[in-house]
Design a protein around this motif. Structure first.
Motif, PDB file in Angstrom:
ATOM      1  N   GLN A 140      -4.621  16.784   1.434  1.00  0.00           N
ATOM      2  CA  GLN A 140      -4.433  15.280   0.195  1.00  0.00           C
ATOM      3  C   GLN A 140      -3.816  14.237   0.869  1.00  0.00           C
ATOM      4  N   PHE A 141      -3.019  14.246   1.954  1.00  0.00           N
ATOM      5  CA  PHE A 141      -2.344  13.174   2.415  1.00  0.00           C
ATOM      6  C   PHE A 141      -3.564  12.447   3.025  1.00  0.00           C
ATOM      7  N   GLY A 142      -4.206  13.439   4.018  1.00  0.00           N
ATOM      8  CA  GLY A 142      -5.246  12.663   4.651  1.00  0.00           C
ATOM      9  C   GLY A 142      -6.155  11.913   4.032  1.00  0.00           C
ATOM     10  N   ALA A 143      -6.608  12.636   3.036  1.00  0.00           N
ATOM     11  CA  ALA A 143      -7.716  11.737   2.013  1.00  0.00           C
ATOM     12  C   ALA A 143      -7.058  10.546   1.278  1.00  0.00           C
ATOM     13  N   ARG A 144      -5.869  10.660   0.854  1.00  0.00           N
ATOM     14  CA  ARG A 144      -5.223   9.494   0.613  1.00  0.00           C
ATOM     15  C   ARG A 144      -5.006   8.471   1.592  1.00  0.00           C
ATOM     16  N   TRP A 150       0.836  -1.159   0.007  1.00  0.00           N
ATOM     17  CA  TRP A 150      -0.027  -0.109   0.028  1.00  0.00           C
ATOM     18  C   TRP A 150       0.860   1.118   0.016  1.00  0.00           C
ATOM     19  N   GLN A 151       0.564   2.114  -0.954  1.00  0.00           N
ATOM     20  CA  GLN A 151       1.423   3.179  -1.070  1.00  0.00           C
ATOM     21  C   GLN A 151       0.798   4.566  -0.977  1.00  0.00           C
ATOM     22  N   LEU A 152       1.110   5.487  -0.234  1.00  0.00           N
ATOM     23  CA  LEU A 152       0.653   7.036  -0.037  1.00  0.00           C
ATOM     24  C   LEU A 152       1.670   7.662  -0.716  1.00  0.00           C
ATOM     25  N   GLY A 156      -6.803   7.862   4.258  1.00  0.00           N
ATOM     26  CA  GLY A 156      -8.451   7.294   4.529  1.00  0.00           C
ATOM     27  C   GLY A 156      -8.643   6.393   3.354  1.00  0.00           C
ATOM     28  N   ALA A 157      -8.541   6.586   2.095  1.00  0.00           N
ATOM     29  CA  ALA A 157      -8.822   5.790   0.877  1.00  0.00           C
ATOM     30  C   ALA A 157      -7.913   4.322   0.998  1.00  0.00           C
ATOM     31  N   LEU A 158      -6.594   4.534   1.709  1.00  0.00           N
ATOM     32  CA  LEU A 158      -5.722   3.428   1.833  1.00  0.00           C
ATOM     33  C   LEU A 158      -6.310   2.609   2.831  1.00  0.00           C
ATOM     34  N   LEU A 213      -0.624  -0.032   9.037  1.00  0.00           N
ATOM     35  CA  LEU A 213      -0.878   1.172   8.329  1.00  0.00           C
ATOM     36  C   LEU A 213      -1.331   2.378   8.695  1.00  0.00           C
ATOM     37  N   ARG A 214      -2.268   2.475   9.537  1.00  0.00           N
ATOM     38  CA  ARG A 214      -2.943   3.521   9.996  1.00  0.00           C
ATOM     39  C   ARG A 214      -1.928   4.187  11.025  1.00  0.00           C
ATOM     40  N   ALA A 215      -1.357   3.569  11.771  1.00  0.00           N
ATOM     41  CA  ALA A 215      -0.175   3.951  12.690  1.00  0.00           C
ATOM     42  C   ALA A 215       1.008   4.798  12.003  1.00  0.00           C
ATOM     43  N   ALA A 216       1.447   4.230  10.867  1.00  0.00           N
ATOM     44  CA  ALA A 216       2.704   4.668  10.040  1.00  0.00           C
ATOM     45  C   ALA A 216       1.898   5.918   9.561  1.00  0.00           C
TER      46      ALA A 216
END
Length: 556
Positions: free
Chosen positions: A531-535, A280-282, A537-539, A511-514
């Motif tokens: 934008q980071f937060g939206a991405r 999973w990539q942000l 949330g999608a991940l 993932l959520r902790a990171a």
């Protein structure tokens, strides 16, 4: 890192064995005490590694050899040579087990067999070599019987047994009515009589040793915690160089298992950790929070350090429901190797000490080696579950290229050791129909050591002082490379429902902790995080997909 690793005495910090790692360790260690056929280990091959048997006399399928080793003999010697041999290649870390414990059990098993072989050698020389014509005659009969017994027809084994009985009867008749007198007559009688007497004594020795080895095998798998006795690794005085080298070899093995360098082998994943089953990539653009102002400078290490601290808190939760056990959070240096690489080499130099890349070099790699050739930095959180049978590892990588920050979270899973290693010893029995009530069967317990096995052990004993001879005559076990005790015989965790569930459930909290830690750092340094937060949330929703994938298999 050079081979001149300093093992000099001094302030010794004991290495604490990780809790809950006994099952996989004892399962692998039990292989050193087994007496089953060597080809049994081929059942434990997985899709990435192959164990093969080499030896001129073992090239014909289905044909055995009087010099062939059994599983325990071949396994113990192969592991000892590979892990403690001089000038050996680098080893892969064995997560979830205590590699030194497994090797010590191999040494202990070899020591027990060595003592047995010393007694058998004396018996073979006194009752066999001194009466060589008789020895060769009886060996020929046993070899012929063994060849017939291995045939496809069931009647062949009975014919071989009848042949042995017939030769025995002829030997008795010849012994009673021998026409020769004097020294020659007595020697000929000895030629006929002494090999069977030696066989009887060898059977007693072999039977007692077999009981000892089987007892240790059963105790390990029963959770008895039997310890390995390795007297050869305890120097009695400074002049015992062989024992000192063995002691240093064990310490070097343990130090290498603690190395923070791992190897990425393409679709095989990180060697020792298993394949990569999810990724999973942000990745978003770094934009200032306040227009007209610049972002406060930061580096990848700042983000990684925050994620490291957040992952340390995974065992804590708002509810008292058990949850995660204490994870191992560690900085890893990942070195790329080819999928078909036959060996790996660990980095050396002033930035490496005791197989560990020093902290300042880890930080440099994290900040600078993000593109192009070279090793890469990953932050890993690892869970050892199911008594060491399941290893779950989540790896986090942070890169900053131009104005884009990328946080990649990948999951690796290493399953339990093959079921072959968890089978306990069972009595050797044979069932046959009753004489009168032929529709019923009776079961009879056989001796642990058969007649053919006694002959095999007695013939091998005088040659064990030079193993290459036995390797040539009887074959040996060739370990898969790059070799690591844990991953060489690991099964897929997806075959076990609860293990698969544990792997899939681990991804979401990690993932959520990171992401939480990374967003906090970005906000503190003046980065717009919408934008980071939206991405993120999608991940967070995508990671709940319950299907593992082969993340390292790319469709061209």
């Amino acid at each position: 890192m050079s081979d001149g690793f300093d093992f000099s005495p001094g302030a010794q910090v004991p290495l604490m064995g990780a809790a809950g790692q006994t099952a996989a360790t004892q399962a692998l260690a039990s292989a050193a005490y087994r007496d089953s056929d060597l080809t049994e280990i081929l059942k434990a091959d997985n899709e990435w590694h192959q164990s093969t048997i080499k030896g001129g006399s073992r090239t014909k399928e289905g044909r055995t050899n009087i010099f062939a080793p059994n599983l325990g003999e071949a396994f113990a010697r192969a592991v000892q040579t590979r892990t403690l041999g001089g000038g050996r290649a680098a080893l892969i870390q064995s997560f979830g087990i205590e590699a030194q414990t497994v090797v010590e059990h191999c040494l202990a098993a070899n020591h027990i067999r060595k003592e047995r072989d010393q007694r058998l050698t004396v018996i073979t020389v006194v009752f066999g070599v001194l009466f060589l014509p008789g020895l060769l005659l009886w060996l020929g009969v046993f070899a012929l019987r063994r060849g017939l017994a291995s045939g496809a027809r069931k009647s062949a084994g009975a014919i071989g047994t009848l042949l042995l009985v017939a030769v025995g009867v002829l030997a008795v008749i010849f012994l009673l009515f021998l026409p020769f007198n004097g020294v020659v007559g007595w020697y000929i009688r000895g030629v006929i009589l002494m090999p069977p007497v030696g066989w009887y004594l060898a059977k007693r020795v072999s039977e007692s040793t077999a009981k000892d080895l089987r007892g240790r095998w059963d105790a390990l798998l029963s959770g008895g915690g039997i310890g390995a006795k390795v007297p050869d690794a305890v120097p009695g005085h400074p002049g015992e160089s062989a024992r000192e080298e063995l002691r240093q070899g064990l310490q070097k093995l343990t130090a290498e298992q603690q190395s923070n360098v791992v190897f990425y082998a393409g679709p095989k994943g990180i060697l020792g950790m298993g394949t990569r089953w999810g990724s999973w990539q942000l990745a978003e653009q770094l934009v200032p929070k306040d227009p007209g102002k610049e972002i406060h400078g930061f580096r990848s290490w700042d983000v990684i350090k925050a994620i490291h601290d957040q992952l340390k808190l995974l065992e804590r939760g708002p509810l008292n429901t058990g949850g995660f056990p204490t994870p191992s959070v560690k900085h890893w240096i990942v070195s790329p190797v080819g999928q078909g690489a036959g060996s790996v080499s660990r980095p050396e130099g002033q930035d490496v000490e005791a197989f560990q890349v020093k902290p300042h070099e880890i930080q440099r790699i994290c900040n600078e080696q993000q593109f192009g050739s070279g090793n890469r930095h990953y932050l890993g959180v690892q869970f050892t579950l199911w008594d060491g049978q399941l290893i779950l590892t989540m790896m986090i990588n942070v890169t900053v290229l131009h104005e884009t920050l990328r946080i990649e979270v990948t999951g690796y899973a290493l399953g339990p050791v093959h079921g072959l290693f968890t089978t306990k010893p069972s009595p050797k029995t044979v069932s046959s129909p009753k004489m009168v009530k032929f529709w019923e069967t009776t079961t009879r317990t056989l001796p642990l050591v058969s007649n053919d096995e006694v002959v095999r052990l007695a013939v091998r004993a005088p040659l064990v002082w030079y193993p290459p001879i036995l390797d040539h005559l009887g074959g040996k076990l060739v370990l898969p490379e790059p070799f690591g005790l844990r991953h060489a015989w690991a099964e897929q965790p997806w075959l076990h429902r609860f293990m698969a569930d544990d792997a899939l459930r681990t991804a979401t909290p990690v993932l959520r902790a990171a992401h939480t830690a990374a967003l906090r750092v970005l906000d503190e340094h003046g980065v717009e995080t919408t934008q980071f937060g939206a991405r993120a949330g999608a991940l967070s929703g995508a990671v709940q997909d319950p299907t593992p994938s082969k993340a390292d298999t790319y469709n061209a």
